[in-house]
Design a protein around this motif. Structure first.
Motif, short mmCIF file in Angstrom:
data_model
loop_
_atom_site.label_atom_id
_atom_site.label_comp_id
_atom_site.label_asym_id
_atom_site.label_seq_id
_atom_site.Cartn_x
_atom_site.Cartn_y
_atom_site.Cartn_z
N PHE A 126 12.57 55.16 -20.92
CA PHE A 126 13.90 55.79 -20.96
C PHE A 126 13.95 56.96 -21.94
N GLY A 127 13.20 56.86 -23.05
CA GLY A 127 13.27 57.91 -24.06
C GLY A 127 14.66 57.98 -24.68
N SER A 128 15.29 59.15 -24.62
CA SER A 128 16.63 59.32 -25.19
C SER A 128 17.71 59.41 -24.10
N ARG A 129 17.41 58.91 -22.93
CA ARG A 129 18.36 58.98 -21.82
C ARG A 129 19.23 57.73 -21.76
N TRP A 130 20.45 57.91 -21.29
CA TRP A 130 21.37 56.81 -20.97
C TRP A 130 21.57 55.85 -22.15
N LEU A 131 21.78 56.39 -23.33
CA LEU A 131 21.88 55.56 -24.54
C LEU A 131 23.03 54.56 -24.45
N ARG A 132 24.20 55.04 -24.02
CA ARG A 132 25.36 54.14 -23.97
C ARG A 132 25.14 53.00 -22.98
N PHE A 133 24.61 53.33 -21.83
CA PHE A 133 24.35 52.29 -20.83
C PHE A 133 23.36 51.27 -21.36
#
Length: 270
Positions: A126-133
């Motif tokens: 994921f890396g830094s994507r979709w943090l809130r989810f």
């Protein structure tokens, strides 16, 4: 000076919280906990003074004013308040309640770190994507693990059923692993390269405070419900575990709902 103030404030708060589950609350503990508040205030006043003078700060005040940094740090503390404390009480449940050895107890809870390890694969992808989810989903799965533990413990007979508990340990560990990485990313991304060391140390300190609070609260609930029950009293230890799980479930709910209320984002997204 800042290091000394921070150390004294944290000692005044953490020492009673760490010792209370073992020796109980003693009269001298309350003044120490109360003294930690003015000591923390003096520490922050010193930090503000250092900032105004352009002098080095143990915790840069620009980090304190950053919503993402505070959200990431505080939620790290909440998350970890439910982890070491739970393993403390589950060890009591397994060893004193059911007579398992330390090795058997450790093997029973082994699926949890396996879940954390499995989560590392997804977090790297994921890396830094979709943090809130990821925080919401991780917190939800973390909570499901505790609810499953309550179900497993409720139906436990005279012997520990490892297979009944293992899937829920695995789910809880996978949830923890998926929630903690984005929270740490959010906190550290709020710091520039000059403050990265201070930011990392501050988040670790918040995590340790959360652990101490969790051990005190969850351990206090467990032993208060357990009362004077004898070793091997399955019903008493089961009820005590339900009290501990209630706190752990509350912490998981805070993490799962955090993306709705807290600024969980990278500074670059502002």
């Amino acid at each position: 000076m800042g290091i000394a103030l921070a150390a004294v404030a944290m000692l005044a708060l953490l020492f009673p919280l760490v010792e209370a589950p073992t020796i109980g609350w003693r009269p001298w503990m309350w003044p120490m906990v109360l003294a930690s508040l003015p000591l923390a205030w003096v520490f922050f006043r010193w930090q503000i003074r250092q900032e105004a003078r352009g002098a080095p700060q143990l915790l840069p005040m620009r980090l304190v004013r950053s919503g993402p940094f505070l959200s990431g740090g505080v939620l790290n503390a909440v998350l970890f308040s439910a982890v070491p404390s739970y393993f403390f009480v589950i060890a009591m449940y397994l060893q004193a309640g059911y007579g398992l050895s330390a090795l058997e107890s450790g093997l029973t809870t082994a699926p949890f770190p396996v879940g954390v390890l499995a989560a590392s694969a997804t977090t790297s992808w994921f890396g830094s994507r979709w943090l809130r989810f990821r925080v919401a989903a991780g917190g939800l799965l973390f909570g499901v693990g505790f609810l499953g533990q309550a179900w497993a413990i409720h139906g436990m007979g005279d012997q520990i059923d490892w297979l009944r508990m293992a899937p829920w340990f695995l789910a809880g560990g996978f949830g923890l692993g998926n929630a903690v990485s984005p929270l740490f990313q959010v906190a550290l991304a709020a710091a520039d390269r000059h403050d990265s060391g201070s930011a990392s140390g501050a988040v670790q300190a918040m995590r340790q405070i959360g652990i101490a609070f969790g051990v005190a609260i969850m351990g206090g609930l467990f032993f208060a419900i357990l009362g004077g029950a004898e070793t091997g009293d399955h019903a008493a230890y089961r009820n005590a575990m339900f009290g501990a799980i209630a706190y752990a479930g509350l912490a998981a709910a805070v993490i799962a709902l955090a993306p709705v209320f807290a600024p969980i984002r990278l500074e670059s997204e502002d």
